[in-house]
Design a protein around this motif. Sequence first.
Motif, short mmCIF file in Angstrom:
data_model
loop_
_atom_site.label_atom_id
_atom_site.label_comp_id
_atom_site.label_asym_id
_atom_site.label_seq_id
_atom_site.Cartn_x
_atom_site.Cartn_y
_atom_site.Cartn_z
N UNK A 30 0.81 -1.22 0.00
CA UNK A 30 0.00 0.00 0.00
C UNK A 30 0.85 1.27 0.00
N UNK A 31 2.10 1.16 0.37
CA UNK A 31 2.97 2.33 0.43
C UNK A 31 3.66 2.62 -0.91
N UNK A 32 3.50 1.72 -1.86
CA UNK A 32 4.21 1.86 -3.13
C UNK A 32 3.44 2.68 -4.15
N UNK A 33 4.20 3.41 -4.93
CA UNK A 33 3.71 4.14 -6.09
C UNK A 33 3.73 3.15 -7.24
N UNK A 34 2.56 2.84 -7.80
CA UNK A 34 2.44 1.81 -8.81
C UNK A 34 2.16 2.42 -10.17
N UNK A 35 2.84 1.90 -11.17
CA UNK A 35 2.68 2.45 -12.52
C UNK A 35 2.62 1.34 -13.55
N UNK A 36 2.03 1.68 -14.68
CA UNK A 36 2.06 0.85 -15.87
C UNK A 36 2.84 1.61 -16.94
N UNK A 37 3.79 0.90 -17.54
CA UNK A 37 4.54 1.42 -18.68
C UNK A 37 4.30 0.50 -19.87
N UNK A 38 4.59 1.01 -21.04
CA UNK A 38 4.54 0.15 -22.22
C UNK A 38 5.69 0.49 -23.15
N UNK A 39 6.06 -0.53 -23.91
CA UNK A 39 7.12 -0.34 -24.90
C UNK A 39 6.80 -1.13 -26.15
N UNK A 98 7.48 1.60 -7.04
CA UNK A 98 8.50 2.44 -6.43
C UNK A 98 8.07 2.77 -5.00
N UNK A 99 8.98 2.52 -4.08
CA UNK A 99 8.67 2.84 -2.70
C UNK A 99 9.73 2.33 -1.75
N UNK A 100 9.76 2.91 -0.58
CA UNK A 100 10.69 2.48 0.47
C UNK A 100 12.13 2.43 -0.06
N UNK A 101 12.44 3.36 -0.96
CA UNK A 101 13.78 3.46 -1.49
C UNK A 101 14.15 2.43 -2.54
N UNK A 102 13.16 1.73 -3.07
CA UNK A 102 13.45 0.68 -4.05
C UNK A 102 12.50 0.79 -5.24
N UNK A 103 12.90 0.11 -6.32
CA UNK A 103 12.09 0.07 -7.52
C UNK A 103 12.12 -1.34 -8.08
N UNK A 104 10.95 -1.78 -8.55
CA UNK A 104 10.82 -3.12 -9.10
C UNK A 104 10.04 -3.08 -10.41
#
Length: 115
Positions: A30-39, A98-104
Amino acid sequence: QVQLVESGGGLVQPGGSLRLSCAASLSGFSLYYMSWYRQAPGKQRELVASMTSSGGINYADSVKGRFAVSRDNTKATVYLQMNSLKVEDTAAYHCNAVGLGRQYWGQGTQVTVSS
């Protein structure tokens, strides 16, 4: 091990709809900023939609009014409802956290819009 697993892609005709899901094995989702990207092949990766932990939403101009992002923190899942799909929406869609200093990143799911 943190995983983001996308699903829901496929082949659809122009004007059709798909719903993508991204299931996250993230503690504190719940603390993470969630996104969708496309390529798309030969093109740069672009941000499609994003949702903050507090529910703020942002869309690329190209998908406004057609796509809707949502999240279910109880399921640690983010969704992308895609309506009125166009040929130019064809791409690999990736989930990003992205959150808590990390990105996945997730491995992606392919969306192909073709008649």
